[in-house]
Scaffold this motif. Structure first.
Motif, PDB file in Angstrom:
ATOM      1  N   GLU A 148      28.108 -18.689  50.149  1.00 15.06           N
ATOM      2  CA  GLU A 148      27.739 -17.218  50.389  1.00 15.06           C
ATOM      3  C   GLU A 148      29.063 -16.393  50.845  1.00 15.06           C
ATOM      4  O   GLU A 148      28.719 -15.109  50.892  1.00 15.06           O
ATOM      5  N   THR A 158      12.526  -9.525  54.726  1.00 16.39           N
ATOM      6  CA  THR A 158      11.350  -9.834  55.176  1.00 16.39           C
ATOM      7  C   THR A 158      10.922 -11.044  54.193  1.00 16.39           C
ATOM      8  O   THR A 158      10.418 -12.052  54.539  1.00 16.39           O
ATOM      9  N   LEU A 227       7.997 -19.749  52.103  1.00 19.19           N
ATOM     10  CA  LEU A 227       7.834 -18.527  52.749  1.00 19.19           C
ATOM     11  C   LEU A 227       7.195 -18.762  54.230  1.00 19.19           C
ATOM     12  O   LEU A 227       5.988 -19.218  53.973  1.00 19.19           O
ATOM     13  N   GLU A 231      13.470 -23.965  57.098  1.00 25.49           N
ATOM     14  CA  GLU A 231      13.886 -25.360  56.318  1.00 25.49           C
ATOM     15  C   GLU A 231      13.523 -26.337  57.236  1.00 25.49           C
ATOM     16  O   GLU A 231      13.093 -27.564  56.860  1.00 25.49           O
TER      17      GLU A 231
ATOM     18  N   LEU B  97       3.958 -14.269  54.962  1.00 21.30           N
ATOM     19  CA  LEU B  97       4.695 -13.277  54.178  1.00 21.30           C
ATOM     20  C   LEU B  97       5.788 -12.926  54.781  1.00 21.30           C
ATOM     21  O   LEU B  97       6.478 -11.903  54.221  1.00 21.30           O
ATOM     22  N   ASP B  98       6.301 -13.604  56.055  1.00 18.35           N
ATOM     23  CA  ASP B  98       7.650 -13.246  56.426  1.00 18.35           C
ATOM     24  C   ASP B  98       8.638 -14.184  56.486  1.00 18.35           C
ATOM     25  O   ASP B  98       8.317 -15.538  56.666  1.00 18.35           O
ATOM     26  N   HIS B  99       9.738 -14.023  56.210  1.00 19.83           N
ATOM     27  CA  HIS B  99      10.795 -15.152  56.139  1.00 19.83           C
ATOM     28  C   HIS B  99      11.258 -15.665  57.328  1.00 19.83           C
ATOM     29  O   HIS B  99      11.600 -15.080  58.424  1.00 19.83           O
ATOM     30  N   GLN B 100      11.160 -17.097  57.477  1.00 13.40           N
ATOM     31  CA  GLN B 100      11.654 -17.835  58.725  1.00 13.40           C
ATOM     32  C   GLN B 100      12.825 -18.689  58.075  1.00 13.40           C
ATOM     33  O   GLN B 100      12.536 -19.303  57.255  1.00 13.40           O
ATOM     34  N   GLY B 101      13.745 -18.775  58.791  1.00  9.86           N
ATOM     35  CA  GLY B 101      14.959 -19.859  58.210  1.00  9.86           C
ATOM     36  C   GLY B 101      16.082 -19.128  58.151  1.00  9.86           C
ATOM     37  O   GLY B 101      16.453 -18.138  58.724  1.00  9.86           O
ATOM     38  N   LYS B 102      16.759 -19.913  57.203  1.00 13.57           N
ATOM     39  CA  LYS B 102      18.257 -19.315  57.031  1.00 13.57           C
ATOM     40  C   LYS B 102      18.290 -17.939  56.730  1.00 13.57           C
ATOM     41  O   LYS B 102      17.707 -17.422  55.725  1.00 13.57           O
ATOM     42  N   VAL B 103      19.501 -17.398  57.092  1.00 15.61           N
ATOM     43  CA  VAL B 103      19.959 -15.677  56.752  1.00 15.61           C
ATOM     44  C   VAL B 103      21.183 -15.662  56.456  1.00 15.61           C
ATOM     45  O   VAL B 103      22.174 -16.398  57.435  1.00 15.61           O
ATOM     46  N   PRO B 104      21.533 -15.413  55.417  1.00 16.07           N
ATOM     47  CA  PRO B 104      23.016 -15.332  55.131  1.00 16.07           C
ATOM     48  C   PRO B 104      23.877 -14.501  56.179  1.00 16.07           C
ATOM     49  O   PRO B 104      23.452 -13.690  56.903  1.00 16.07           O
ATOM     50  N   LEU B 105      25.064 -15.021  56.572  1.00 15.53           N
ATOM     51  CA  LEU B 105      25.864 -14.467  57.441  1.00 15.53           C
ATOM     52  C   LEU B 105      25.868 -12.652  57.521  1.00 15.53           C
ATOM     53  O   LEU B 105      25.939 -12.032  58.530  1.00 15.53           O
ATOM     54  N   THR B 106      26.172 -12.307  56.180  1.00 14.06           N
ATOM     55  CA  THR B 106      26.374 -10.879  56.235  1.00 14.06           C
ATOM     56  C   THR B 106      24.815 -10.045  56.432  1.00 14.06           C
ATOM     57  O   THR B 106      24.953  -8.927  56.675  1.00 14.06           O
ATOM     58  N   PHE B 107      23.885 -10.754  56.501  1.00 17.71           N
ATOM     59  CA  PHE B 107      22.490 -10.336  56.986  1.00 17.71           C
ATOM     60  C   PHE B 107      22.386 -10.512  58.389  1.00 17.71           C
ATOM     61  O   PHE B 107      21.502  -9.824  58.943  1.00 17.71           O
ATOM     62  N   ILE B 109      22.813  -9.887  62.469  1.00 17.50           N
ATOM     63  CA  ILE B 109      23.404  -9.123  63.414  1.00 17.50           C
ATOM     64  C   ILE B 109      23.944  -9.745  64.321  1.00 17.50           C
ATOM     65  O   ILE B 109      23.452 -10.651  65.221  1.00 17.50           O
TER      66      ILE B 109
END
Lengths: 372, 134
Positions: A148, A158, A227, A231, B97-107, B109
């Motif tokens: 990434e 979201t 979703l 993980e 309907l909401d994401h849980q888990g890994k978030v890319p570094l650029t996203f 905060i």
């Protein structure tokens, strides 16, 4: 480098060992990633797919894990080579059908494979022998984090990682394990277990994934939803389900040995008899009989046989692996003859199964039907 | 702009779509631009993209194909295609309907940034309090 020169022999690839390997053949973690600014492969024009492939491929190849890797475009691979990759579970059947603008990068020990422009821009999978989902995810997560830095992923706060199919958005992770469950099949409990597992949000599929039969009593269990759950939570939940399935399988086996040992001996003995003596045999029959030999080996009925031999035969007797050693294109009938010759040759060194349970079964009057 | 004539009108979201549809000879392009601007101002895409939600403005992927095959054309389709269709597809297939888990570094905060923001807001509000009291 040609694919055939790169791939390890089937025997070597089956020698890898992992925890719970009596029942869990392998663990796989697959994640889908897409690059911002490009259409998904199914909708992108050929030129756009080629552009993405050319941009992404060097990034994947530059990973430390991909040193001395095999990398090629799908249109450079023959249909036989693609089929071999499918039979080794390194690429999906869908990816095998793709041509220019799609490709793959496979690491040296064949545990990590990145499919480029499959249904999504990237489908990265890590396979480990036995039950090792946590280890597989840890490794794949690190690789993904490094990627990434160079690839701007399509991501929404979201919806998470955006994928071509909404059924994969979020974590875009598919965690699966390949289980050998002959005990549950013979005890006629498999349908109940599959139903229970499905209710827990897991999918149970056949040997080659969606829409395939559970040949050789091999079942692929994976998460369905991506979703709304992290993980780690997905993996933990699947691990719990798998542990229960392993327990059920062990109980079914133990109960069978205790209550109906003749059934086990009969199934294993017949499997050995047919496989080591047949002169024509289909792939399906081979898989189902090899499953019984694997079960027999788990019960210690084959004194000198290594388990990896059965795994090796599972793969070596598949159509493309048989075809690979022959110049002319084989018909299905010809393949059945060659398969039988191959099996007879391989099983020559395996002595017939012992009748370990014979004394126990003499007191058991329920085993009169030899066809069970 | 309608042909060579420049018109000014104070219209609400609903009416502006109708007006553009009626008078704009170039059709949907201008509508796209305006709805995009409007959406950026914070209004939900769902409420202002009714007319053009049948095709993704980025990749031209048609909604009908999504209904048929269950896949979308590009990452932007998730923002621009008819949200009702997508939502119901997600509701059918997903746990939440909401994401849980890994978030890319650029996203992500960075915590320092969040702290800085807090300090900024705090100091601003205290300045305001001060000016008010003065």
């Amino acid at each position: 480098m040609k694919l055939d020169d790169f791939l390890s022999t089937v025997a070597d690839s089956c020698k890898k060992q992992g925890p719970e390997q009596t029942i869990v053949l392998s663990s796989r973690v697959r994640i889908a990633r897409n690059v911002k600014g490009y259409s998904f492969p199914g909708w992108a024009k050929k030129q756009e797919r080629i552009r993405l492939f050319e941009n992404v491929r060097p990034v994947i190849e530059s990973l430390d894990e991909m040193k001395s890797s095999f990398s090629d475009s799908m249109d450079n691979l023959s249909s036989l080579e693609k089929q071999i990759l499918v039979e080794r579970h390194l690429i999906s059947r869908e990816h095998a059908a793709r041509n220019s603008g799609s490709g793959l990068v496979l690491n040296k020990d064949e545990s990590l494979c990145v499919m480029i422009n499959e249904e999504d821009h990237l489908r990265m999978q890590l396979i480990q022998p036995g039950l090792q989902l946590d280890a597989a995810w840890k490794q794949l997560d690190e690789i993904d984090t490094r990627l990434e830095e160079s690839l701007p992923y399509a991501f929404s706060r979201t919806l998470g990682y955006l994928t071509a199919c909404p059924t994969n958005v979020g974590t875009a992770i598919r965690v699966s394990a390949m289980l050998h469950l002959p005990g549950l099949v013979l005890a006629d409990q498999i349908n109940q277990v599959v139903q229970a597992v499905s209710k827990l949000g897991m999918a149970v599929r056949g040997l080659y994934g969606e829409g395939t039969d559970a040949l050789g009593n091999i079942f692929q269990v994976s998460n369905q939803m991506t979703l709304g759950e992290s993980e780690k939570d997905i993996i933990d939940r699947l691990n719990k389900v798998l542990k229960q399935m392993i327990e059920h399988e062990e109980n079914a086996r133990a109960s069978m040995v205790e209550k109906k040992p003749k059934i086990v001996l009969n199934q294993v003995g017949r499997a050995y008899g047919i496989l080591s003596n047949a002169h024509s045999i289909t792939s399906k029959e081979t898989m189902n009989l090899l499953s019984m030999m694997r079960l027999g080996n788990d019960f210690g009925l084959f004194s000198k046989m290594r388990r990896s031999l059965v795994e090796e035969l599972f793969i070596s007797t598949q159509p493309a692996h048989l075809q690979k050693n022959v110049q002319d294109k084989l018909s299905a009938e010809q393949r059945d003859l060659i398969r039988a010759d191959f099996l007879r040759g391989k099983l020559r060194s395996v002595s017939r199964p012992s009748d370990k349970f014979a004394e126990v079964s003499s007191a058991d009057g329920d085993d009169s039907d030899p066809n069970i | 702009m309608c042909g060579d004539i420049l018109k000014y009108a104070d219209l609400c979201c609903e009416c502006s779509q109708g007006a553009i549809q009626d008078e704009d000879p170039y059709g949907i392009k201008l509508l796209h631009i305006l709805t995009d601007i409007h959406c950026q101002k914070g209004q939900s895409v769902r409420s202002c993209c009714r007319e053009d939600s049948h095709r993704c403005p980025m990749c031209q992927f048609p909604l009908d194909q999504f209904k048929e095959k269950g896949q979308v054309g590009c990452p932007e389709c998730y923002t621009h295609l008819c949200q009702d269709e997508l939502q119901s597809a997600l509701q059918l297939s997903q746990r939440a309907l909401d994401h849980q888990g890994k978030v890319p570094l650029t996203f992500q905060i960075p915590p320092e940034a969040t702290m800085k923001n807090c300090h900024k807001i705090k100091s601003k509000s205290s300045d305001n309090d001060l000016s008010y009291s003065v």
